[in-house]
Write a protein that holds these residues in place. Sequence first.
Motif, PDB file in Angstrom:
ATOM      1  N   HIS A  37      88.048  71.549  11.568  1.00  0.00           N
ATOM      2  CA  HIS A  37      88.838  70.855  12.541  1.00  0.00           C
ATOM      3  C   HIS A  37      88.358  70.187  13.711  1.00  0.00           C
ATOM      4  CE1 HIS A  37      92.402  72.622  10.614  1.00  0.00           C
ATOM      5  NE2 HIS A  37      91.774  73.773  10.323  1.00  0.00           N
ATOM      6  N   GLY A  38      88.614  69.155  14.154  1.00  0.00           N
ATOM      7  CA  GLY A  38      87.871  68.384  15.283  1.00  0.00           C
ATOM      8  C   GLY A  38      86.958  67.509  14.928  1.00  0.00           C
ATOM      9  N   GLY A  39      86.127  66.794  15.867  1.00  0.00           N
ATOM     10  CA  GLY A  39      84.862  66.243  15.866  1.00  0.00           C
ATOM     11  C   GLY A  39      85.420  64.872  15.351  1.00  0.00           C
ATOM     12  N   GLU A  40      84.581  63.884  15.138  1.00  0.00           N
ATOM     13  CA  GLU A  40      84.592  62.296  15.178  1.00  0.00           C
ATOM     14  C   GLU A  40      85.650  61.929  13.985  1.00  0.00           C
ATOM     15  OE1 GLU A  40      82.133  58.475  15.244  1.00  0.00           O
ATOM     16  OE2 GLU A  40      81.103  60.250  15.677  1.00  0.00           O
ATOM     17  N   GLN A  41      85.473  62.744  12.830  1.00  0.00           N
ATOM     18  CA  GLN A  41      86.328  62.275  11.572  1.00  0.00           C
ATOM     19  C   GLN A  41      87.491  63.326  11.336  1.00  0.00           C
ATOM     20  OE1 GLN A  41      85.600  59.589  10.112  1.00  0.00           O
ATOM     21  NE2 GLN A  41      83.731  59.320  11.571  1.00  0.00           N
ATOM     22  N   ARG A  42      87.673  64.147  12.270  1.00  0.00           N
ATOM     23  CA  ARG A  42      88.886  65.123  12.251  1.00  0.00           C
ATOM     24  C   ARG A  42      89.506  65.567  13.568  1.00  0.00           C
ATOM     25  NH1 ARG A  42      85.393  68.978   8.477  1.00  0.00           N
ATOM     26  NH2 ARG A  42      84.206  68.919  10.262  1.00  0.00           N
ATOM     27  N   ALA A  43      89.651  64.632  14.427  1.00  0.00           N
ATOM     28  CA  ALA A  43      89.973  64.804  15.753  1.00  0.00           C
ATOM     29  C   ALA A  43      91.310  64.933  15.916  1.00  0.00           C
ATOM     30  CB  ALA A  43      89.399  63.953  16.679  1.00  0.00           C
ATOM     31  N   VAL A  44      92.229  64.134  14.947  1.00  0.00           N
ATOM     32  CA  VAL A  44      93.667  63.944  15.139  1.00  0.00           C
ATOM     33  C   VAL A  44      94.129  64.152  13.701  1.00  0.00           C
ATOM     34  CG1 VAL A  44      95.447  62.264  15.806  1.00  0.00           C
ATOM     35  CG2 VAL A  44      93.401  62.324  17.356  1.00  0.00           C
ATOM     36  N   LEU A  45      95.190  64.853  13.755  1.00  0.00           N
ATOM     37  CA  LEU A  45      96.100  64.908  12.443  1.00  0.00           C
ATOM     38  C   LEU A  45      97.455  64.177  12.965  1.00  0.00           C
ATOM     39  CD1 LEU A  45      96.602  66.019   9.698  1.00  0.00           C
ATOM     40  CD2 LEU A  45      97.460  68.090  10.991  1.00  0.00           C
ATOM     41  N   VAL A  46      97.571  63.296  11.865  1.00  0.00           N
ATOM     42  CA  VAL A  46      99.015  62.714  11.807  1.00  0.00           C
ATOM     43  C   VAL A  46      99.918  62.925  10.701  1.00  0.00           C
ATOM     44  CG1 VAL A  46     100.079  60.172  11.780  1.00  0.00           C
ATOM     45  CG2 VAL A  46      97.935  60.734  13.175  1.00  0.00           C
ATOM     46  N   TYR A  47     101.060  63.280  10.897  1.00  0.00           N
ATOM     47  CA  TYR A  47     101.837  63.648   9.656  1.00  0.00           C
ATOM     48  C   TYR A  47     103.285  62.838   9.691  1.00  0.00           C
ATOM     49  CZ  TYR A  47     103.423  67.091   6.111  1.00  0.00           C
ATOM     50  OH  TYR A  47     103.922  67.738   5.042  1.00  0.00           O
ATOM     51  N   ARG A  48     103.934  62.485   8.710  1.00  0.00           N
ATOM     52  CA  ARG A  48     104.863  61.568   8.442  1.00  0.00           C
ATOM     53  C   ARG A  48     106.429  62.501   8.823  1.00  0.00           C
ATOM     54  NH1 ARG A  48     105.832  59.951   3.431  1.00  0.00           N
ATOM     55  NH2 ARG A  48     107.107  58.220   4.142  1.00  0.00           N
ATOM     56  N   THR A  49     107.192  61.819   9.336  1.00  0.00           N
ATOM     57  CA  THR A  49     108.673  62.491   9.477  1.00  0.00           C
ATOM     58  C   THR A  49     109.196  62.505   8.215  1.00  0.00           C
ATOM     59  OG1 THR A  49     109.557  60.204   9.860  1.00  0.00           O
ATOM     60  CG2 THR A  49     108.714  61.427  11.873  1.00  0.00           C
ATOM     61  N   ASP A 106     102.681  58.259   1.665  1.00  0.00           N
ATOM     62  CA  ASP A 106     101.087  58.710   1.451  1.00  0.00           C
ATOM     63  C   ASP A 106     100.408  57.865   0.304  1.00  0.00           C
ATOM     64  OD1 ASP A 106     101.841  60.834   3.214  1.00  0.00           O
ATOM     65  OD2 ASP A 106     102.250  62.206   1.766  1.00  0.00           O
ATOM     66  N   ASP A 107     101.000  57.422  -0.541  1.00  0.00           N
ATOM     67  CA  ASP A 107     100.305  56.474  -1.548  1.00  0.00           C
ATOM     68  C   ASP A 107      99.914  55.166  -1.032  1.00  0.00           C
ATOM     69  OD1 ASP A 107     103.013  55.408  -1.603  1.00  0.00           O
ATOM     70  OD2 ASP A 107     103.088  55.699  -3.795  1.00  0.00           O
ATOM     71  N   GLU A 108     100.366  54.892   0.355  1.00  0.00           N
ATOM     72  CA  GLU A 108      99.945  53.409   0.828  1.00  0.00           C
ATOM     73  C   GLU A 108      99.205  53.804   1.893  1.00  0.00           C
ATOM     74  OE1 GLU A 108     103.788  52.070   2.531  1.00  0.00           O
ATOM     75  OE2 GLU A 108     104.630  51.911   0.658  1.00  0.00           O
ATOM     76  N   VAL A 109      98.502  54.937   2.001  1.00  0.00           N
ATOM     77  CA  VAL A 109      97.440  55.098   3.208  1.00  0.00           C
ATOM     78  C   VAL A 109      96.141  55.459   2.414  1.00  0.00           C
ATOM     79  CG1 VAL A 109      96.787  56.555   5.141  1.00  0.00           C
ATOM     80  CG2 VAL A 109      99.071  55.913   4.692  1.00  0.00           C
ATOM     81  N   CYS A 110      94.996  54.789   2.854  1.00  0.00           N
ATOM     82  CA  CYS A 110      93.621  55.106   2.328  1.00  0.00           C
ATOM     83  C   CYS A 110      92.934  55.455   3.253  1.00  0.00           C
ATOM     84  CB  CYS A 110      93.327  53.865   1.583  1.00  0.00           C
ATOM     85  SG  CYS A 110      94.093  53.228   0.356  1.00  0.00           S
ATOM     86  N   VAL A 111      91.539  56.209   2.843  1.00  0.00           N
ATOM     87  CA  VAL A 111      90.551  56.759   3.844  1.00  0.00           C
ATOM     88  C   VAL A 111      90.069  55.320   4.374  1.00  0.00           C
ATOM     89  CG1 VAL A 111      88.358  57.688   3.895  1.00  0.00           C
ATOM     90  CG2 VAL A 111      90.092  58.854   2.590  1.00  0.00           C
ATOM     91  N   GLY A 112      89.861  55.275   5.676  1.00  0.00           N
ATOM     92  CA  GLY A 112      89.243  53.979   6.272  1.00  0.00           C
ATOM     93  C   GLY A 112      90.206  53.058   6.900  1.00  0.00           C
ATOM     94  N   ASP A 113      91.540  53.390   6.324  1.00  0.00           N
ATOM     95  CA  ASP A 113      92.610  52.552   7.298  1.00  0.00           C
ATOM     96  C   ASP A 113      92.835  52.958   8.669  1.00  0.00           C
ATOM     97  OD1 ASP A 113      93.505  51.722   4.765  1.00  0.00           O
ATOM     98  OD2 ASP A 113      95.091  52.817   4.597  1.00  0.00           O
ATOM     99  N   ARG A 114      92.976  51.940   9.441  1.00  0.00           N
ATOM    100  CA  ARG A 114      93.072  51.947  11.000  1.00  0.00           C
ATOM    101  C   ARG A 114      94.603  51.799  11.239  1.00  0.00           C
ATOM    102  NH1 ARG A 114      88.326  52.129  13.670  1.00  0.00           N
ATOM    103  NH2 ARG A 114      86.630  51.943  12.256  1.00  0.00           N
TER     104      ARG A 114
END
Length: 77
Positions: free
Chosen positions: A18-30, A61-69
Motif C-alpha cells: 500500500h502507498g507509494g507512487e503507484q498505490r497511493a489512492v484506492l478508488v472504489y465504485r458505489t 470495472d471492464d471499462e477501466v484500464c491500467v494507465g487511465d487518468r
Amino acid sequence: MVRRLNIDSDGQGGLQGHGGEQRAVLVYRTQSYAYWCKVFERDDLEFGRFGENFTVDGPADDEVCVGDRYRIGEAEF
C-alpha cells in the motif's frame, strides 16, 4: 490534500502493498457495494468499508484500464 506518494493524514499499515507512487489512492465504485451487499446478504455496508479513499459513481470495472487518468476535484489520478 492528495500528494504524489499519499493523501495527507492517510497512513497505511503495510507499505509493501500500500502507498507509494503507484498505490497511493484506492478508488472504489458505489455500484460494487450493491454487489457485495447481495453476496454477503447485508444491507449495512458503508462507503469506505473496503479501505478506499474515494467511493465514486464511475465507469464499470471492464471499462477501466491500467494507465487511465481521472480527475477528482483538482487532483488527477
